[in-house]
Motif scaffolding. Structure first.
Motif, PDB file in Angstrom:
ATOM      1  N   GLY A 178       0.744  -1.428   0.355  1.00 53.91           N
ATOM      2  CA  GLY A 178      -0.099  -0.150  -0.020  1.00 53.91           C
ATOM      3  C   GLY A 178       0.856   1.173  -0.098  1.00 53.91           C
ATOM      4  O   GLY A 178       2.041   1.219  -0.341  1.00 53.91           O
ATOM      5  N   CYS A 179       0.112   2.500   0.172  1.00 54.89           N
ATOM      6  CA  CYS A 179       0.644   3.809   0.178  1.00 54.89           C
ATOM      7  C   CYS A 179      -0.034   4.676   1.150  1.00 54.89           C
ATOM      8  O   CYS A 179      -1.434   4.692   0.708  1.00 54.89           O
ATOM      9  N   ASN A 180       0.558   5.637   1.562  1.00 55.24           N
ATOM     10  CA  ASN A 180      -0.040   6.600   2.366  1.00 55.24           C
ATOM     11  C   ASN A 180       0.130   7.994   2.120  1.00 55.24           C
ATOM     12  O   ASN A 180      -0.429   9.058   2.482  1.00 55.24           O
ATOM     13  N   LYS A 181       0.584   8.066   0.696  1.00 50.18           N
ATOM     14  CA  LYS A 181       1.060   9.359   0.605  1.00 50.18           C
ATOM     15  C   LYS A 181       0.231  10.226  -0.314  1.00 50.18           C
ATOM     16  O   LYS A 181       0.301  11.572  -0.406  1.00 50.18           O
ATOM     17  N   PHE A 182      -0.690   9.617  -1.087  1.00 47.10           N
ATOM     18  CA  PHE A 182      -1.725  10.532  -1.521  1.00 47.10           C
ATOM     19  C   PHE A 182      -1.401  11.493  -2.484  1.00 47.10           C
ATOM     20  O   PHE A 182      -1.778  12.537  -2.533  1.00 47.10           O
ATOM     21  N   CYS A 183      -0.104  11.293  -3.490  1.00 46.68           N
ATOM     22  CA  CYS A 183      -0.141  12.137  -4.519  1.00 46.68           C
ATOM     23  C   CYS A 183      -1.190  12.580  -5.114  1.00 46.68           C
ATOM     24  O   CYS A 183      -1.977  11.453  -5.472  1.00 46.68           O
ATOM     25  N   SER A 184      -1.489  13.623  -5.517  1.00 47.33           N
ATOM     26  CA  SER A 184      -2.816  13.983  -5.878  1.00 47.33           C
ATOM     27  C   SER A 184      -3.194  13.439  -7.617  1.00 47.33           C
ATOM     28  O   SER A 184      -4.504  13.299  -7.625  1.00 47.33           O
ATOM     29  N   TYR A 185      -2.309  12.878  -8.208  1.00 42.41           N
ATOM     30  CA  TYR A 185      -2.723  12.225  -9.290  1.00 42.41           C
ATOM     31  C   TYR A 185      -2.736  10.744  -9.229  1.00 42.41           C
ATOM     32  O   TYR A 185      -3.400  10.273 -10.361  1.00 42.41           O
ATOM     33  N   CYS A 186      -2.542  10.219  -8.255  1.00 42.66           N
ATOM     34  CA  CYS A 186      -2.094   8.613  -8.146  1.00 42.66           C
ATOM     35  C   CYS A 186      -3.206   7.852  -7.539  1.00 42.66           C
ATOM     36  O   CYS A 186      -3.858   8.039  -6.346  1.00 42.66           O
ATOM     37  N   VAL A 187      -3.697   6.854  -8.146  1.00 40.38           N
ATOM     38  CA  VAL A 187      -4.795   5.794  -7.860  1.00 40.38           C
ATOM     39  C   VAL A 187      -4.392   4.931  -6.748  1.00 40.38           C
ATOM     40  O   VAL A 187      -5.120   4.111  -5.997  1.00 40.38           O
ATOM     41  N   VAL A 188      -3.025   4.589  -6.482  1.00 38.41           N
ATOM     42  CA  VAL A 188      -2.291   3.494  -5.596  1.00 38.41           C
ATOM     43  C   VAL A 188      -2.995   3.459  -4.280  1.00 38.41           C
ATOM     44  O   VAL A 188      -3.544   2.314  -3.886  1.00 38.41           O
ATOM     45  N   PRO A 189      -3.119   4.663  -3.687  1.00 34.97           N
ATOM     46  CA  PRO A 189      -3.635   4.627  -2.278  1.00 34.97           C
ATOM     47  C   PRO A 189      -5.082   4.128  -2.178  1.00 34.97           C
ATOM     48  O   PRO A 189      -5.614   3.670  -0.942  1.00 34.97           O
ATOM     49  N   TYR A 190      -5.690   4.100  -3.179  1.00 38.03           N
ATOM     50  CA  TYR A 190      -7.090   3.846  -3.288  1.00 38.03           C
ATOM     51  C   TYR A 190      -7.466   2.552  -3.793  1.00 38.03           C
ATOM     52  O   TYR A 190      -8.628   1.850  -3.641  1.00 38.03           O
ATOM     53  N   GLY A 222       8.274  -1.681  -2.644  1.00 33.45           N
ATOM     54  CA  GLY A 222       7.369  -0.965  -1.687  1.00 33.45           C
ATOM     55  C   GLY A 222       7.095   0.435  -2.609  1.00 33.45           C
ATOM     56  O   GLY A 222       7.920   0.920  -3.257  1.00 33.45           O
ATOM     57  N   GLN A 223       6.004   1.027  -2.557  1.00 32.30           N
ATOM     58  CA  GLN A 223       5.593   2.161  -3.279  1.00 32.30           C
ATOM     59  C   GLN A 223       6.679   3.211  -2.656  1.00 32.30           C
ATOM     60  O   GLN A 223       6.916   4.189  -3.390  1.00 32.30           O
ATOM     61  N   ARG A 224       7.005   3.398  -1.475  1.00 29.17           N
ATOM     62  CA  ARG A 224       8.024   4.196  -0.910  1.00 29.17           C
ATOM     63  C   ARG A 224       8.984   3.312   0.043  1.00 29.17           C
ATOM     64  O   ARG A 224       8.942   3.122   1.249  1.00 29.17           O
ATOM     65  N   ILE A 225       9.815   2.375  -0.610  1.00 32.84           N
ATOM     66  CA  ILE A 225      10.544   1.414  -0.182  1.00 32.84           C
ATOM     67  C   ILE A 225      11.552   2.032   1.035  1.00 32.84           C
ATOM     68  O   ILE A 225      11.609   1.668   2.288  1.00 32.84           O
ATOM     69  N   SER A 260      12.185   4.601  -4.342  1.00 33.78           N
ATOM     70  CA  SER A 260      12.365   5.340  -3.516  1.00 33.78           C
ATOM     71  C   SER A 260      11.463   6.646  -3.265  1.00 33.78           C
ATOM     72  O   SER A 260      11.421   6.962  -4.513  1.00 33.78           O
ATOM     73  N   TYR A 261      11.207   7.064  -2.304  1.00 29.46           N
ATOM     74  CA  TYR A 261      10.317   8.416  -2.402  1.00 29.46           C
ATOM     75  C   TYR A 261      11.348   9.808  -1.940  1.00 29.46           C
ATOM     76  O   TYR A 261      11.860   9.308  -0.791  1.00 29.46           O
ATOM     77  N   PRO A 262      11.194  10.647  -2.409  1.00 31.72           N
ATOM     78  CA  PRO A 262      12.134  11.820  -2.221  1.00 31.72           C
ATOM     79  C   PRO A 262      11.968  12.377  -0.730  1.00 31.72           C
ATOM     80  O   PRO A 262      10.689  13.191  -0.561  1.00 31.72           O
ATOM     81  N   ASN A 300       1.043  17.448  -4.549  1.00 25.11           N
ATOM     82  CA  ASN A 300       1.196  17.238  -3.163  1.00 25.11           C
ATOM     83  C   ASN A 300       2.417  15.970  -3.036  1.00 25.11           C
ATOM     84  O   ASN A 300       2.245  15.041  -2.135  1.00 25.11           O
ATOM     85  N   ARG A 301       3.361  16.478  -3.562  1.00 27.21           N
ATOM     86  CA  ARG A 301       4.535  15.558  -3.296  1.00 27.21           C
ATOM     87  C   ARG A 301       5.429  15.977  -1.826  1.00 27.21           C
ATOM     88  O   ARG A 301       6.353  15.010  -1.524  1.00 27.21           O
ATOM     89  N   GLY A 302       5.246  17.250  -1.588  1.00 28.88           N
ATOM     90  CA  GLY A 302       5.758  17.517  -0.109  1.00 28.88           C
ATOM     91  C   GLY A 302       7.493  17.825  -0.181  1.00 28.88           C
ATOM     92  O   GLY A 302       7.822  17.612   0.618  1.00 28.88           O
TER      93      GLY A 302
END
Ligand code: SAM
Ligand code: SF4
Length: 484
Positions: A178-190, A222-225, A260-262, A300-302
């Protein structure tokens, strides 16, 4: 009705056949490998063509609309096959199944809809569909809560992962769901649910078993390994700890991890692990998505582009020869020429080994889709995609050229596509590869620890083994050479 088990009792009966098609990312490839292994264990046989199959399984991706459209078009074709073979069972699994649920039954070919958290149920769902001919759906109802099927899934994963691998000598190992990041374009968390890290013992046990089965390289997924975090008592394990624990497992020789997530958290620790642990490959896939701070904010990349580039500097200070890859989305809502120019600028500064570049595709349910108009025309998206690829190509060309004359260690994947289509000079060297003159044999491909593709001639028996290749010629994406 024949069942896979009837095969076990009666060797003369025909085994039921499955055609499995996988769309999308490595996570999906891993899910498919696990499902395939479980179904082989249940007695099914796998075939290369839907026409020869009793069951068609499609493991689907929802990240871009294009991926979903391809599945829809396959389902249209399957409808025709089903007209002449009504017994055919069609299952849609993966992210599209979770996203669309029973809506998929509008496609009349579909019998089973099964989300990524329910893959442990697939053997049962197929048996029931074959025997009872009724449609079934298994998806997570509240996708942002930890799935009630999580424990079952974990047991299924431990039992079946690693037995079927696409590429000899290599396997994927899930470190996170899964993923908790909710980048505004991304369907993965859903569709993949909340971010959870698997227990380190389970991962280590799996890698040990893989090593015993001859696996040389594992890739942690991992989506954000780099956000991997597992608390046990008063100890918190991060990715650096995991890399160090896997390194102690003698059988595994190369360890990679994606994506990896920045972000700063654990970044230095992970880079130090890469610098100090010889088995950890010096490769970092760290998507930036855009070089414009305004677009990064809307995504929403942060982080800002400057913060992103600082991370790359840190990585290169700690691991000077690191190979870095990126991802970009062009044509995000509101991306002006100027914002796009900032992305081009970032790509030039980042000097990636390669970049994956995507045209923005609005995904239903995401914040960008709800709040922002998809206002960049398709032809501009295409032009920017092409332009960014060209900029990247020149950087890749220069980085690849540095390998000329060097000898690189590669893990051999097997015959190249070209070799599979044309046998290279077996007439001249009837025994295949002539090691003395380094000619003949098959054209093979392998990958370096930095994920560069190398092409050279050799024998198929090298697949899944390490070998050294002296590079004689390069193109932006490929190193050509000969065995040494
Ligand atoms: N978790 C990874 C990350 O954060 O970079 C990648 C996940 S996503 C499956 C893989 C890539 O698809 C992303 O890096 C992004 O570039 C691209 N992508 C995701 N959603 C997209 C969309 N709606 N349109 C176009 N590309 C998209
Ligand atoms: Fe999607 Fe962002 Fe999560 Fe990656 S980090 S999976 S892009 S929401």
């Amino acid at each position: 009705m024949e069942t896979p088990d009837s095969k076990r009792n009666n060797v003369t009966s025909k085994r039921l056949t499955i055609f499995l098609q996988t769309f999308g990312c490595q996570m999906n490839k891993l899910d498919s490998a696990i499902v395939e292994s479980s179904l082989r264990d249940a007695g099914y046989q796998f075939v290369d063509n839907a026409k020869d199959a009793d069951v068609v399984l499609m493991n689907t991706c929802s990240v871009r609309d294009h991926a979903e459209q391809r599945v829809m078009s396959h389902l249209g074709n399957l409808k025709h096959i089903k007209e002449s073979r009504p017994d055919l069972v069609v299952a849609v699994i993966g992210c599209m199944a979770q996203r669309l649920g029973s809506e998929l039954f509008k496609q009349s070919a579909v019998d089973i809809v099964c989300g990524p958290a329910q893959i442990a149920e697939i053997p049962r769902l197929i048996t029931e569909a074959l025997q009872e001919k009724k449609k079934a759906v298994a998806v997570t109802e509240k996708i942002r809560q930890v799935s009630p099927d999580a424990q079952l899934l974990e047991r299924f994963e431990i039992e079946y992962s690693g037995d079927d691998t696409d590429i000899p000598g290599q396997a994927y190992v899930r470190a996170m769901h899964g993923c908790n990041k909710f980048c505004s374009y991304c369907v993965v968390p859903y569709v993949r649910g909340p971010e959870t890290s698997r227990p380190p013992e389970a991962i280590i046990e799996q890698t040990k078993r893989l090593a015993q089965n001859g696996i040389k390289q594992i890739t942690l997924l991992g989506q954000r390994i780099n956000a991997y975090e597992y608390k046990a008592g008063d100890k918190t394990y991060c990715l650096a700890d995991l890399l160090s624990m896997i390194s102690e497992n003698n059988g595994i020789e190369w360890i990679k991890f994606v994506t990896s997530y920045p972000s700063q958290k654990y970044f230095k620790e992970i880079m130090l692990a890469m610098a100090n642990l010889p088995k950890v490959c010096r490769y970092l896939h760290i998507p930036a998505q855009s070089g414009s701070d305004q677009i990064l904010k809307a995504m929403n990349r942060g982080y800002t582009s400057a913060e992103y580039l600082e991370l790359l500097d840190t990585a290169r200070q700690i691991v000077p020869d690191i190979a870095i890859a990126g991802d970009f989305i062009v044509g995000f809502p509101g991306e002006t020429d100027d914002y796009f120019a900032q992305t081009v600028d970032l790509v030039k500064k980042a000097r990636y080994k390669n970049s994956f570049i995507f045209k923005y595709s609005p995904r239903p349910g995401t914040v960008a889709d709800k709040r922002l108009e998809d206002n960049i025309p398709q032809e501009i998206k295409e032009r920017r995609n092409h332009e960014l690829l060209k900029v990247q190509e020149e950087i890749s060309r220069a980085l690849a050229a540095e390998f000329t004359g060097q000898t690189v260690k590669v893990l051999v994947e097997g015959p190249s596509k070209k070799a599979r289509l044309t046998a290279v000079s077996p007439q001249v060297y009837p025994g295949g590869f002539d090691p003395q003159h380094k000619v003949g044999g098959l054209q093979l491909i392998g990958r370096t620890a930095g994920d560069w593709i190398a092409v050279f001639n050799g024998t198929e028996t090298l697949a899944g083994q390490f070998t050294n290749v002296k590079i004689t010629k390069t193109t932006p994406l490929t190193l050509f050479g000969e065995l040494v």
